[in-house]
Design an enzyme around this catalytic site. Structure first.
Site, PDB file in Angstrom:
ATOM      1  N   HIS A  60       0.851  -1.191   0.000  1.00 47.19           N
ATOM      2  CA  HIS A  60       0.000   0.000   0.000  1.00 47.19           C
ATOM      3  C   HIS A  60       0.886   1.240   0.000  1.00 47.19           C
ATOM      4  O   HIS A  60       2.022   1.202   0.500  1.00 47.19           O
ATOM      5  CB  HIS A  60      -0.899   0.028   1.232  1.00 47.19           C
ATOM      6  CG  HIS A  60      -2.022  -0.954   1.197  1.00 47.19           C
ATOM      7  ND1 HIS A  60      -3.214  -0.721   1.811  1.00 47.19           N
ATOM      8  CD2 HIS A  60      -2.129  -2.187   0.621  1.00 47.19           C
ATOM      9  CE1 HIS A  60      -4.025  -1.749   1.630  1.00 47.19           C
ATOM     10  NE2 HIS A  60      -3.372  -2.657   0.911  1.00 47.19           N
ATOM     11  N   GLU A  62       0.804   3.947   1.775  1.00 44.23           N
ATOM     12  CA  GLU A  62       1.211   4.412   3.105  1.00 44.23           C
ATOM     13  C   GLU A  62       2.358   3.588   3.678  1.00 44.23           C
ATOM     14  O   GLU A  62       3.310   4.140   4.230  1.00 44.23           O
ATOM     15  CB  GLU A  62       0.026   4.342   4.097  1.00 44.23           C
ATOM     16  CG  GLU A  62      -1.158   5.171   3.724  1.00 44.23           C
ATOM     17  CD  GLU A  62      -2.230   4.402   2.944  1.00 44.23           C
ATOM     18  OE1 GLU A  62      -3.422   4.656   3.194  1.00 44.23           O
ATOM     19  OE2 GLU A  62      -1.880   3.561   2.091  1.00 44.23           O
ATOM     20  N   CYS A  90      -6.684   2.313   5.231  1.00 45.05           N
ATOM     21  CA  CYS A  90      -7.375   1.094   5.641  1.00 45.05           C
ATOM     22  C   CYS A  90      -6.899   0.705   7.053  1.00 45.05           C
ATOM     23  O   CYS A  90      -5.972   1.319   7.589  1.00 45.05           O
ATOM     24  CB  CYS A  90      -7.078  -0.023   4.640  1.00 45.05           C
ATOM     25  SG  CYS A  90      -5.378  -0.645   4.740  1.00 45.05           S
ATOM     26  N   CYS A  93      -3.041  -0.001   7.204  1.00 43.57           N
ATOM     27  CA  CYS A  93      -2.230   1.218   7.125  1.00 43.57           C
ATOM     28  C   CYS A  93      -2.385   2.071   8.373  1.00 43.57           C
ATOM     29  O   CYS A  93      -1.419   2.669   8.841  1.00 43.57           O
ATOM     30  CB  CYS A  93      -2.579   2.005   5.865  1.00 43.57           C
ATOM     31  SG  CYS A  93      -2.088   1.117   4.365  1.00 43.57           S
TER      32      CYS A  93
END
EC number: 3.5.4.33
Length: 169
Positions: A60, A62, A90, A93
């Protein structure tokens, strides 16, 4: 309650940098999500979504930006840092944000299906954790949301076109 001391101008500047990262994901046909980590007005970490390219569920934007930021300062503690991300983080993260001790999080578009900063749950401002963050949503929301809407609209159009081509055969 924590509060932000960043000017609107700085918030927009840094979110535009996260949007540039999202465009890198888009160029790879990835869901266009980008993130940056800022410390003392300097970008110390950048990341964009690479799940399909890497076939790694942890890729991801992040997480990538946080890893790069930690390497940049040789510490897992990103105290006093800010994270700018084009889509609401999410749960995974949000956990990485809390574990890295990021102080402030700014995001553009809401994620009603997986958002952990207000949409479904709010992990980052939960004071039961040993660390919690200031969170600000909607920073350059329209361009962030448009990137995602256009991406998924294009995917649906391609699927429809493929379906029509198969029906002709």
């Amino acid at each position: 309650m924590k509060e932000s001391f960043l000017t609107q101008e700085k918030k927009h500047f840094f979110m535009n940098e996260a949007i540039k990262e999202a465009h890198k994901a888009l160029a790879l046909a990835e869901v266009p999500i980008g993130a940056i980590v800022v410390l003392n007005d300097e970008i110390i970490g950048r990341g964009y979504n690479k799940r399909e390219t890497s076939q790694d569920a942890l890729s991801h934007a992040e997480v990538t930006a946080i890893k790069e930021a930690c390497n940049s300062i040789d510490s897992w503690r990103l105290e006093n840092a800010q994270l700018f991300v084009t889509l609401e983080p999410c749960p995974m993260c949000a956990g990485a944000i809390l574990q890295s001790r990021i102080e402030e999080v700014y995001f553009g578009a809401f994620d009603p299906k997986a958002g952990a900063c207000g949409s479904l749950i709010n992990l980052l401002e939960d004071t039961r954790f040993n660390h919690w963050c200031y969170v600000e949503s909607g920073v350059l929301m329209d361009p962030c949301a448009s990137l995602l809407k256009d991406f998924f609209k294009d995917i649906r159009a391609k699927k429809q076109k493929k379906k029509e081509m198969l029906e002709k055969d």
